[in-house]
Scaffold this active site. Structure first.
Site, PDB file in Angstrom:
ATOM      1  N   ASP A 152      13.171  37.390  -8.578  1.00  9.90           N
ATOM      2  CA  ASP A 152      12.479  38.680  -8.567  1.00  9.90           C
ATOM      3  C   ASP A 152      12.861  39.468  -7.308  1.00  9.90           C
ATOM      4  OD1 ASP A 152      11.075  37.205  -6.717  1.00  9.90           O
ATOM      5  OD2 ASP A 152       9.083  37.593  -7.573  1.00  9.90           O
TER       6      ASP A 152
ATOM      7  N   ASP B  85      13.020  34.077 -12.851  1.00 11.95           N
ATOM      8  CA  ASP B  85      11.838  34.132 -11.987  1.00 11.95           C
ATOM      9  C   ASP B  85      10.754  34.919 -12.710  1.00 11.95           C
ATOM     10  OD1 ASP B  85      10.643  33.530  -9.611  1.00 11.95           O
ATOM     11  OD2 ASP B  85      11.858  34.886  -8.388  1.00 11.95           O
TER      12      ASP B  85
ATOM     13  N   LYS C  55      10.870  30.076 -13.162  1.00  4.35           N
ATOM     14  CA  LYS C  55      10.316  29.719 -11.846  1.00  4.35           C
ATOM     15  C   LYS C  55       8.974  30.412 -11.669  1.00  4.35           C
ATOM     16  CE  LYS C  55      11.917  31.323  -7.698  1.00  4.35           C
ATOM     17  NZ  LYS C  55      10.725  31.964  -7.106  1.00  4.35           N
TER      18      LYS C  55
ATOM     19  N   GLU D  36      10.081  27.317   0.470  1.00  2.01           N
ATOM     20  CA  GLU D  36      10.496  28.514   1.225  1.00  2.01           C
ATOM     21  C   GLU D  36       9.704  28.641   2.514  1.00  2.01           C
ATOM     22  OE1 GLU D  36      10.814  32.233  -0.930  1.00  2.01           O
ATOM     23  OE2 GLU D  36      11.162  33.352   0.925  1.00  2.01           O
TER      24      GLU D  36
HETATM   25  O1  KIV Z   1      13.512  35.893  -5.845  1.00  2.00           O
HETATM   26  C1  KIV Z   1      14.256  35.112  -5.241  1.00  2.00           C
HETATM   27  O2  KIV Z   1      15.424  35.439  -5.008  1.00  2.00           O
HETATM   28  C2  KIV Z   1      13.700  33.820  -4.839  1.00  2.00           C
HETATM   29  C3  KIV Z   1      14.432  32.888  -3.991  1.00  2.00           C
HETATM   30  C4  KIV Z   1      13.937  31.522  -3.892  1.00  2.00           C
HETATM   31  C5  KIV Z   1      15.610  33.161  -3.275  1.00  2.00           C
HETATM   32  O3  KIV Z   1      12.626  33.511  -5.226  1.00  2.00           O
END
Ligand code: KIV
Length: 263
Positions: free
Chosen positions: A44, A83, A113, A181
């Site tokens: 995202d 995501d 994710k 993260e």
């Molecule tokens: O949105 C994203 O790019 C992420 C990462 C873990 C890099 O969530």
């Protein structure tokens, strides 16, 4: 040719280190895939890197689906992970399952994710039971920026213990891997030793089972800021500016088109 599935990523723990990156379009997805990147995340972060928003919150399901479809068309071997954007999975489990299903069914992603720790366990279990592989994401969670700001998590013993507890809950819920993260290396190392699924770090030090970075950061294409944990492997932003300026000069001075470009 190695075809990466969620199960294969899970099985890489302790065997190979996973070099993961983000992609938002067909061409870069194709190049990442040809470079053998095992997990390609349609992050995202699209909101900031491609769409010009100040944070990740405004990006919509439709925008994420559009870019996930483009990425999936470019990938033959890597696992494409979509995501789930802010508010596509928070309101209810039913809505989350329907939205995750669109990423798998319409956009041809291999997994989704989701940000969040122990409190997301019921949702992750439901997704996994319905055949949707889930990549977890704990530590600094950009979708919670309004509540937490952007700050390294797990700096106190209590906060580190909470991250460990979250990691164990995600593993029990059935994630095939988890992103760690923005946390001290020692905390990421403890999580990596405590769980049997791969940890994929971003700003979490060298002890994770894999690493992930935003491709625009790696390529020097995101001018707003460069976090400490980023390593730049190219300066494409500068190369593009130079190319645009050279083209403009050529057109303005009559240097382009030349005879070789004429019909
Ligand atoms: O949105 C994203 O790019 C992420 C990462 C873990 C890099 O969530």
């Amino acid at each position: 040719m190695t075809v990466w599935t969620a199960a294969k990523i899970r099985g890489a723990k302790g065997k190979e280190r996973l070099a993961c990156l983000t992609a938002y379009d067909y061409q870069s997805a194709r190049l990442l895939d040809e470079a053998g990147v095992p997990l390609i995340l349609v992050g995202d972060s699209l909101a900031m890197t491609v769409l010009g928003y100040a944070d990740t919150l405004p990006v919509t399901m439709d925008e994420m689906l559009h870019h996930t479809r483009a990425v999936a068309r470019g990938v033959k071997q890597g696992l494409v992970v979509a995501d789930m954007p802010f508010m596509s999975y928070q309101a209810s489990v039913d809505e989350a399952v329907a939205n995750a299903g669109r990423f798998i069914k319409d956009a041809r992603a291999g997994a989704v994710k989701i940000e969040g720790g122990a409190f997301r366990k019921p949702l992750i279990e439901t997704l996994v039971h319905n055949g949707i592989p889930v990549l977890g994401h704990i530590g600094l969670m950009p979708q919670s920026v309004r509540a937490t700001g952007y700050k390294v998590e797990g700096r106190t013993p209590e906060a580190a213990a909470r991250i460990l507890e979250d990691a164990r809950a995600l593993e029990a819920a059935g994630v095939f891997a988890m992103v760690l993260e923005g946390m001290p290396s020692a905390v990421a190392e403890a999580v990596t030793k405590a769980v049997q699924v791969p940890t994929i770090g971003i700003g979490a030090g060298p002890h994770c089972d894999g690493q992930i970075l935003v491709t625009h950061d790696v390529l020097g294409m995101f001018a707003a800021f460069t976090p400490k944990f980023v390593k730049r492997y190219a300066e494409l932003g500068r190369a593009m500016s130079d190319a645009f300026a050279a083209y403009r000069r050529d057109v303005e001075t009559g240097n382009f088109p030349g005879v070789e470009h004429e019909y």
